[in-house]
Design a protein around this motif. Structure first.
Motif, PDB file in Angstrom:
ATOM      1  N   TRP A 233      30.790  47.370  40.692  1.00 30.30           N
ATOM      2  CA  TRP A 233      31.085  47.815  39.414  1.00 30.30           C
ATOM      3  C   TRP A 233      32.574  48.540  39.516  1.00 30.30           C
ATOM      4  N   PRO A 234      33.098  49.042  40.622  1.00 31.22           N
ATOM      5  CA  PRO A 234      34.248  49.648  40.753  1.00 31.22           C
ATOM      6  C   PRO A 234      35.399  48.423  40.608  1.00 31.22           C
ATOM      7  N   PHE A 235      34.903  47.333  41.264  1.00 34.25           N
ATOM      8  CA  PHE A 235      35.801  46.405  41.608  1.00 34.25           C
ATOM      9  C   PHE A 235      36.185  45.295  40.287  1.00 34.25           C
ATOM     10  N   LEU A 236      34.893  45.285  39.420  1.00 29.35           N
ATOM     11  CA  LEU A 236      34.852  44.851  38.310  1.00 29.35           C
ATOM     12  C   LEU A 236      35.760  45.651  37.324  1.00 29.35           C
ATOM     13  N   ILE A 237      35.656  46.968  37.283  1.00 34.75           N
ATOM     14  CA  ILE A 237      36.502  47.508  36.305  1.00 34.75           C
ATOM     15  C   ILE A 237      37.911  47.454  36.773  1.00 34.75           C
ATOM     16  N   ALA A 238      38.347  47.659  38.103  1.00 35.91           N
ATOM     17  CA  ALA A 238      39.590  47.444  38.424  1.00 35.91           C
ATOM     18  C   ALA A 238      40.171  46.011  38.000  1.00 35.91           C
ATOM     19  N   GLY A 239      39.348  44.944  38.073  1.00 34.02           N
ATOM     20  CA  GLY A 239      39.765  43.647  38.015  1.00 34.02           C
ATOM     21  C   GLY A 239      39.912  43.597  36.195  1.00 34.02           C
ATOM     22  N   VAL A 240      38.954  44.048  35.553  1.00 36.41           N
ATOM     23  CA  VAL A 240      39.238  43.869  34.121  1.00 36.41           C
ATOM     24  C   VAL A 240      40.630  44.754  33.766  1.00 36.41           C
ATOM     25  N   ALA A 241      40.879  45.671  34.643  1.00 39.56           N
ATOM     26  CA  ALA A 241      42.115  46.513  33.888  1.00 39.56           C
ATOM     27  C   ALA A 241      43.552  45.776  34.269  1.00 39.56           C
ATOM     28  N   LEU A 242      43.146  45.079  35.521  1.00 41.39           N
ATOM     29  CA  LEU A 242      44.359  44.280  36.032  1.00 41.39           C
ATOM     30  C   LEU A 242      44.542  43.137  35.154  1.00 41.39           C
ATOM     31  N   ALA A 243      43.503  42.475  34.870  1.00 39.22           N
ATOM     32  CA  ALA A 243      43.578  41.506  33.787  1.00 39.22           C
ATOM     33  C   ALA A 243      44.138  41.958  32.721  1.00 39.22           C
ATOM     34  N   VAL A 244      43.704  43.025  32.015  1.00 38.21           N
ATOM     35  CA  VAL A 244      44.462  43.405  30.749  1.00 38.21           C
ATOM     36  C   VAL A 244      45.903  43.627  31.035  1.00 38.21           C
ATOM     37  N   LEU A 245      46.283  44.287  31.817  1.00 41.20           N
ATOM     38  CA  LEU A 245      47.718  44.720  32.201  1.00 41.20           C
ATOM     39  C   LEU A 245      48.481  43.400  32.264  1.00 41.20           C
ATOM     40  N   ALA A 246      47.847  42.350  33.227  1.00 45.75           N
ATOM     41  CA  ALA A 246      48.655  41.219  33.425  1.00 45.75           C
ATOM     42  C   ALA A 246      48.853  40.473  32.275  1.00 45.75           C
ATOM     43  N   PHE A 247      47.737  40.494  31.246  1.00 45.23           N
ATOM     44  CA  PHE A 247      47.771  39.843  29.940  1.00 45.23           C
ATOM     45  C   PHE A 247      48.790  40.263  28.867  1.00 45.23           C
ATOM     46  N   ASN A 248      48.774  41.575  28.967  1.00 50.10           N
ATOM     47  CA  ASN A 248      49.815  42.326  28.106  1.00 50.10           C
ATOM     48  C   ASN A 248      51.371  42.015  28.633  1.00 50.10           C
ATOM     49  N   ALA A 249      51.486  42.035  30.037  1.00 48.59           N
ATOM     50  CA  ALA A 249      52.860  41.555  30.499  1.00 48.59           C
ATOM     51  C   ALA A 249      53.221  40.228  30.091  1.00 48.59           C
ATOM     52  N   TRP A 250      52.139  39.198  30.312  1.00 46.31           N
ATOM     53  CA  TRP A 250      52.401  37.738  29.884  1.00 46.31           C
ATOM     54  C   TRP A 250      52.669  37.444  28.549  1.00 46.31           C
ATOM     55  N   ARG A 251      52.018  38.470  27.665  1.00 48.51           N
ATOM     56  CA  ARG A 251      52.174  38.217  26.192  1.00 48.51           C
ATOM     57  C   ARG A 251      53.658  38.618  25.678  1.00 48.51           C
ATOM     58  N   LYS A 252      54.019  39.784  26.420  1.00 45.04           N
ATOM     59  CA  LYS A 252      55.433  40.227  25.978  1.00 45.04           C
ATOM     60  C   LYS A 252      56.789  39.395  26.657  1.00 45.04           C
ATOM     61  N   THR A 253      56.461  38.297  27.317  1.00 46.84           N
ATOM     62  CA  THR A 253      57.309  37.586  27.482  1.00 46.84           C
ATOM     63  C   THR A 253      57.681  36.418  26.295  1.00 46.84           C
ATOM     64  N   ASP A 254      58.777  35.727  26.449  1.00 45.04           N
ATOM     65  CA  ASP A 254      59.061  34.773  25.209  1.00 45.04           C
ATOM     66  C   ASP A 254      57.994  33.692  25.264  1.00 45.04           C
ATOM     67  N   GLN A 255      57.939  33.082  26.546  1.00 43.34           N
ATOM     68  CA  GLN A 255      56.661  31.920  26.390  1.00 43.34           C
ATOM     69  C   GLN A 255      55.396  32.405  26.226  1.00 43.34           C
ATOM     70  N   GLY A 256      55.041  33.371  26.747  1.00 44.32           N
ATOM     71  CA  GLY A 256      53.918  34.133  26.522  1.00 44.32           C
ATOM     72  C   GLY A 256      53.318  34.512  25.152  1.00 44.32           C
ATOM     73  N   ARG A 257      54.381  34.968  24.595  1.00 44.47           N
ATOM     74  CA  ARG A 257      54.039  35.407  23.092  1.00 44.47           C
ATOM     75  C   ARG A 257      54.131  33.713  22.314  1.00 44.47           C
ATOM     76  N   TYR A 258      54.828  33.012  22.560  1.00 46.20           N
ATOM     77  CA  TYR A 258      54.737  31.693  21.904  1.00 46.20           C
ATOM     78  C   TYR A 258      53.418  31.164  21.949  1.00 46.20           C
ATOM     79  N   ASP A 259      52.848  30.969  23.344  1.00 42.19           N
ATOM     80  CA  ASP A 259      51.757  30.332  23.782  1.00 42.19           C
ATOM     81  C   ASP A 259      50.226  31.327  23.381  1.00 42.19           C
ATOM     82  N   TRP A 260      50.711  32.532  23.331  1.00 40.98           N
ATOM     83  CA  TRP A 260      49.586  33.396  22.642  1.00 40.98           C
ATOM     84  C   TRP A 260      49.485  33.246  21.056  1.00 40.98           C
ATOM     85  N   ASP A 261      50.344  33.270  20.316  1.00 38.02           N
ATOM     86  CA  ASP A 261      50.573  33.210  19.058  1.00 38.02           C
ATOM     87  C   ASP A 261      50.020  31.772  18.646  1.00 38.02           C
ATOM     88  N   ARG A 262      50.361  30.859  19.381  1.00 36.60           N
ATOM     89  CA  ARG A 262      49.760  29.339  19.182  1.00 36.60           C
ATOM     90  C   ARG A 262      48.310  29.313  19.316  1.00 36.60           C
TER      91      ARG A 262
END
Length: 415
Positions: A233-262
Motif C-alpha cells: 500500500w505505501p508504493f500504491l499511494i506513492a504511485g497514485v500521487a505521482l500519477a496525479v502530479l504527472a497528469f496535472n503537469a501534462w494537462r498544463k501543457t498546450d498539447q496536454g490541455r488540448y488532448d484532455w479537453d478533447r
C-alpha cells in the motif's frame, strides 16, 4: 498619421513595448489586440513611459502574502451590473467608479477600481484602464467595452456583459453539477473496492488456507490481488500521487490541455453535457459580440480565448482563419465538425437573412435547454451503467469467495 508609443503584455504575460502608427490610440489598441497583445499604455511618440514602466514593474513583483484575496468572477459580474445601473441613472463614470470602490467588500477589487480611476484621470480610455488588469478582465470583456466607447452605448454594453457573465457562470455550474454525481459514485466504488481487498478478502483467505484444498482460479486471483494491496500500500499511494502530479503537469501543457479537453467530451454521459455547455458559451458570446458591432473575425478571436476548452477554441480559430480566407460562416462551421445538423441549418438561415446574431442566440438557448434536460435525466442515464458495474463486482466476488465454500460443501456431502 501620428506615431504612438505603446506597452502591453503578450500571451505569455511578458511586458513588451514598441512604436506603432495609427489614427488614434483606440486604433492602435485594436491593432495590438489583433496581434494578441493586451495594451497597458498608449501615448503619442516622444512621451516618456519610464515612470509607468517602473510602476508596472513594481506591481508585477511577486507577492509573498499568504491568504491574499483575489478578484473572482462574481466581483466582475456585480461590477458590470452596478456600473450599468449608475451610468443609466446619469451618474458620471468617475463618480460611479468612486462609489463602487468605496462600497466594495473585496480589497483586491478595490485596488483594481482605484487603478482604473487613476487611468481615467491620466487621460486613458476606460477600455485601456481595464486592460491593465488582464487577470480580472478578459480580452472579450475589454473588446466589448471598447465597442461601447466607440458607439456611445457603454451602459448597454455593461448590461449585456452582465447577462453574458451570468450565463457563463450558470453554464459552468450546470456542467460541474453534471460531473459531481458520477465522480461521487466512482469514488464510492473505489472506496468499496479498497475495503473489500484490505479487510474482507484477507479474512476469507485465512479460512481457505486452513482447508488445505486447491482453490479455484478466480479465488487465487482475488487473494493475490488483495495480498498485493495489503503488502504494497505505501508504493500504491506513492504511485497514485505521482500519477496525479504527472497528469496535472501534462494537462498544463498546450498539447496536454488540448488532448484532455478533447477526451473530456468523449466521457460517457457527462461528455456530451460538457460539449453542449461549451458550445452554448461560444454561441452566446458570439451573438453578444455581433449585436454589439464587433467585426466577425475579431469576435471569433476573442471568443476563442474565452471558451474554457482548448479543443473547441482550436476549432473556433480555424473558423476565423477560414473566414479570413473569404469562406462563409456556414462553410467554416461545417468544417469545424462540432455542430449538429440542426445548428448548422440555423446558422445557414441566419447568414442568408443577415440575422446571424439572432440565430446564434437561438443556438445558445437551444444548447442551454439541452444541458438542463440532460442534467434532469442524468440519474436515469447513469443507473444502467452503475447496475452493470455493481453486478460485475458482485459476480467476481461471488465466484471468488463462494465457489470454494460450495466446492467444500459438495465434497463433504459426497463423503
Amino acid at each position: 498619421m501620428p506615431d504612438f508609443s505603446w506597452r502591453g503584455r503578450n500571451g505569455a504575460g511578458d511586458i513588451v513595448q514598441g512604436v506603432m502608427e495609427g489614427a488614434a490610440a483606440n486604433a492602435v489598441a485594436d491593432s495590438l489586440l489583433g496581434m494578441r497583445i493586451t495594451p497597458i499604455e498608449i501615448k503619442p511618440q516622444g512621451t516618456n513611459l519610464s515612470a509607468t514602466s517602473k510602476q508596472d514593474s513594481a506591481s508585477t513583483t511577486p507577492s509573498f502574502q499568504f491568504f491574499k484575496e483575489k478578484v473572482n468572477s462574481i466581483d466582475v459580474l456585480l461590477f458590470s451590473r452596478q456600473l450599468h445601473t449608475l451610468l443609466r441613472a446619469g451618474v458620471p463614470i468617475m463618480r460611479a467608479l468612486a462609489g463602487l470602490q468605496e462600497s466594495n467588500n473585496n480589497p483586491a477589487m478595490k485596488i483594481v477600481l482605484g487603478d482604473v480611476r487613476e487611468g481615467l484621470d491620466s487621460g486613458r480610455d476606460l477600455s485601456l484602464s481595464l486592460a491593465r488588469h488582464p487577470e480580472v478582465f478578459s480580452r472579450f470583456y475589454i473588446s466589448m467595452v471598447r465597442v461601447g466607447e466607440m458607439t456611445g452605448r457603454l451602459e448597454e454594453v455593461f448590461i449585456r456583459l452582465f447577462e453574458h457573465l451570468d450565463f457563463e457562470r450558470f453554464m459552468k455550474e450546470q456542467v460541474k453539477s453534471a460531473l459531481r454525481y458520477p465522480s461521487f459514485v466512482l469514488a464510492a466504488m473505489a472506496v468499496a473496492m479498497l475495503v473489500i481487498n484490505i479487510f474482507v478478502i484477507p479474512a476469507f483467505a485465512k479460512t481457505f488456507k486452513g482447508l488445505n484444498a486447491e482453490l479455484p482460479l478466480m479465488t487465487r486471483v482475488l487473494i493475490g490481488f488483495s495480498e498485493f494491496m495489503v503488502n504494497s500500500w505505501p508504493f500504491l499511494i506513492a504511485g497514485v500521487a505521482l500519477a496525479v502530479l504527472a497528469f496535472n503537469a501534462w494537462r498544463k501543457t498546450d498539447q496536454g490541455r488540448y488532448d484532455w479537453d478533447r477526451l473530456k467530451m468523449k466521457i460517457p454521459v457527462a461528455g456530451k453535457i460538457i460539449q453542449k455547455g461549451t458550445l452554448a458559451h461560444f454561441a452566446h458570446a458570439f451573438a453578444l459580440s455581433s449585436r454589439s458591432g464587433v467585426p466577425i473575425i475579431q469576435a471569433l478571436s476573442n471568443v476563442a480565448e474565452t471558451v474554457d476548452n482548448a479543443f473547441i477554441a482550436a476549432k473556433i480559430e480555424k473558423m476565423r482563419e477560414g473566414i479570413e480566407r473569404g469562406e462563409s460562416v456556414l462553410r467554416t462551421t461545417i468544417a469545424a465538425g462540432v455542430f449538429t445538423p440542426v445548428v448548422i441549418q440555423m446558422i445557414a438561415v441566419g447568414e442568408e437573412s443577415g440575422a446571424l446574431d439572432d440565430m446564434m442566440q437561438e443556438v445558445a438557448d437551444m444548447y442551454q435547454s439541452e444541458v438542463e434536460y440532460e442534467l434532469k435525466t442524468l440519474s436515469q442515464q447513469i443507473e444502467p451503467i452503475l447496475i452493470v458495474a455493481l453486478g460485475a463486482m458482485v459476480l467476481v466476488l461471488a465466484l471468488g469467495i463462494f465457489l470454494p465454500i460450495w466446492d467444500l460443501g459438495s465434497t463433504m456431502i459426497k463423503h
